[in-house]
Design an enzyme around this catalytic site. Sequence first.
Site, PDB file in Angstrom:
ATOM      1  N   GLY A  12       0.813  -1.214   0.000  1.00 51.23           N
ATOM      2  CA  GLY A  12       0.000   0.000   0.000  1.00 51.23           C
ATOM      3  C   GLY A  12       0.845   1.262   0.000  1.00 51.23           C
ATOM      4  O   GLY A  12       0.607   2.192  -0.783  1.00 51.23           O
ATOM      5  N   LYS A 150      10.250   1.933   9.656  1.00 53.30           N
ATOM      6  CA  LYS A 150      10.837   2.392  10.910  1.00 53.30           C
ATOM      7  C   LYS A 150      11.815   1.388  11.511  1.00 53.30           C
ATOM      8  O   LYS A 150      12.609   1.737  12.381  1.00 53.30           O
ATOM      9  CB  LYS A 150       9.748   2.753  11.917  1.00 53.30           C
ATOM     10  N   GLU A 248      -3.820  -3.763  12.728  1.00 55.19           N
ATOM     11  CA  GLU A 248      -3.185  -4.867  12.022  1.00 55.19           C
ATOM     12  C   GLU A 248      -4.143  -6.063  12.047  1.00 55.19           C
ATOM     13  O   GLU A 248      -5.056  -6.112  12.883  1.00 55.19           O
ATOM     14  CB  GLU A 248      -1.872  -5.245  12.726  1.00 55.19           C
ATOM     15  N   ASP A 259       4.977  -0.641  18.301  1.00 50.01           N
ATOM     16  CA  ASP A 259       5.052   0.337  17.216  1.00 50.01           C
ATOM     17  C   ASP A 259       5.316   1.739  17.775  1.00 50.01           C
ATOM     18  O   ASP A 259       6.144   2.495  17.253  1.00 50.01           O
ATOM     19  CB  ASP A 259       3.732   0.300  16.436  1.00 50.01           C
ATOM     20  N   LYS A 263       8.781   4.302  17.374  1.00 49.35           N
ATOM     21  CA  LYS A 263       8.752   5.715  16.974  1.00 49.35           C
ATOM     22  C   LYS A 263       9.386   6.603  18.043  1.00 49.35           C
ATOM     23  O   LYS A 263      10.155   7.518  17.733  1.00 49.35           O
ATOM     24  CB  LYS A 263       7.311   6.132  16.685  1.00 49.35           C
TER      25      LYS A 263
END
Lengths: 406, 406
Positions: A12, A150, A248, A259, A263
């Site tokens: 995507g 990431k 998800e 996640d 970050k």
Amino acid sequence: MDVAVILLGVGGVGRAVLARLGRAAPAVTGVTFRLVALVDSAVILTAAAPPGGAPAPAAVAYLDAPTLDAAAAAKAGGRPLAGLAAAHPVTATARGGGGDHDQGVLLALAASAAAAGATPLLIDASASAATTALLVAAAAAGVRVVSANKVPFSSAFSAFAALLPAPGAADDGGARASRSRRLVRAESAVAAGTPAIAALTRLVASGDAVTHIVGCFSGTLGVLTTAVAGGTRLSVAVAAARAAGITEPDPRADLSGVDVARKALILGRLAGCTTAGLADVRLEPFVPAAHLDAGGGGVDAWLAALPAADAGAAAAVAAAAAAGVVRRYVGAVDVAAGTVTVGWVELAPDSALAGLAGSTNAVVVTSGSYPRGEELVIRGSGAGVDVTAVGVVADAVELAHTAAVG
Amino acid sequence: MDVAVILLGVGGVGRAVLARLGRAAPAVTGVTFRLVALVDSAVILTAAAPPGGAPAPAAVAYLDAPTLDAAAAAKAGGRPLAGLAAAHPVTATARGGGGDHDQGVLLALAASAAAAGATPLLIDASASAATTALLVAAAAAGVRVVSANKVPFSSAFSAFAALLPAPGAADDGGARASRSRRLVRAESAVAAGTPAIAALTRLVASGDAVTHIVGCFSGTLGVLTTAVAGGTRLSVAVAAARAAGITEPDPRADLSGVDVARKALILGRLAGCTTAGLADVRLEPFVPAAHLDAGGGGVDAWLAALPAADAGAAAAVAAAAAAGVVRRYVGAVDVAAGTVTVGWVELAPDSALAGLAGSTNAVVVTSGSYPRGEELVIRGSGAGVDVTAVGVVADAVELAHTAAVG
């Protein structure tokens, strides 16, 4: 100038990047982007056979628009890139088992494009844990790198410091900083295209002493937070978000907080933390660990067990309301202490993060020039393939105008 | 790498830039900044006599730290730079009446530094209306330019388009865009170092269609807005802000709204407006025009007449409160309509701009990827010499790593 793009990942995000690169106007950007390779998990798709030998021959062959359209359509339909070789003027080179084969092919493509006068650019639009070595090798070879992925920046500190400006790394006289600033961008690794990394990098470059960073970095968890604060049961909110494709496929990947930890770790390292790895982030999951582990393994069993967490989540909302505070699930960096922390905090209702709703991300930076009460706030959409592609293409335009590294 | 800085303006902003350039760590920035010239309204101060003739000789002589300290102290004490020649190893070249003499001297300095292997950088830390031609000539000669001065970008459109990316300008194949992206930065011209221009420039570069921009761009008017909303009479708030050095010596320069108009015009042009000049901004002053013009000319007479505006200002606050809205004095851009507007608007209490207090600036950008309700918001301190210098030095570090323009 011509930028010769190697695109890793045609999911995507990769397809949104392709579409946006095709729309970027040379009159506005000063750049023409062309694709030399598309890479999925199985093949490296190029317009001509990849160059072999060294030194790399001066040659660059671009994938044509019909091929790119067909590639995007194939991947959107769940079909492999390899199938395009039958109907389009392309070579599909099977990816090797080890990283070295692929790396050799891709860096030779980049070197040939550079020898032919184009500026090679590697874009990592994958979510793979296996691209780090390639990105580091590319930057070491003077190839520009943009990553929306990431993982390469939130694993070993050494890989981060080889790619992005790391004020906490040992002083090497600026060679690494210069290389990073000229060759690597990763805006969309945090909060998609919302320019949190650009803003933070600018502060650090100016010598401003960044002391604290706090933010909401997960659009998915923001949606769940808003739903539960509005009275929806947690388990119902998770099921609805999963059905809408917001989580998800296995929502535990979101609710674990990993996640967010990745970050926060990236922002912390940009501000000077030398945190060794993801395991060093202090991580409180979005739901208590007991609920994260319930159900015995499968996602369906886990979802079936999740209602046991509803009462606790609702009670936390009620307690916060009674106390006149707002609960937010944040990533936080304390630069002086060198700590990166993820978990729930209670905030005053007039704080920047308390005002968020739904999937909006925000990052709040405190520094010498932006002290408490006057923090720098960057707020905007933090999820979605289009806004991720915005960050990738903006990064690519920046790198198209940087100086080469010899 | 060595960057050879020519600093225009050694006032508060210029001195803050000097201090911050001295603190910027090469290990973090990848750059060493050194000063080749300080320029005030009277002289060009250099370490050696400026080079004459063409081609420029390869030579660069840097001002030493004691000289820079003495220069900053002199200007802070209201003394001219020219006086330093008696006690320091410097040459003070008198500035000419016309722009050409100074431009010739400064561009020769830059060319000599470049020939000697340094990267010349011109920093405009003045607030002068007379630097535009120099900045345009410098960029045309391939010299990098950072400006905290908003005047060059908010006057004729042609000057703007010669300096910064102007998506509305005629398509020249990208040559101008490439030159702008490699050679010119002006973050601190709007909202000081708060990265509104960087964020907007990134969106535009990505091909995202920016449709609207709205923001509070004046720290001074923000302070007055907060005071009046809190019940202070307008005339009292203005007098207090003037006494605190928050307004210009003549507060009409703030209350006219022209400063806000300049900033909105710059953002509008970055987003694609081709607004011909400042006169084309639709400008409602912060106080009604009749009050802006009252008193007969002098600032004291004007201040004495200002209480006549108090009742109107208080009534507007009361009416907004009764209506459940918040009044903000904003600059606004409608890209499709091509309009730049400055004046009072009424906002919902939960909007990003309604949440501002005091001198904090914010810019709200609406685009294809950041639609209504999910706008990109950049918020932070918008005034003060230190945060202005943050933006200047961050810009300088970026330009130190861009490619040269041949």
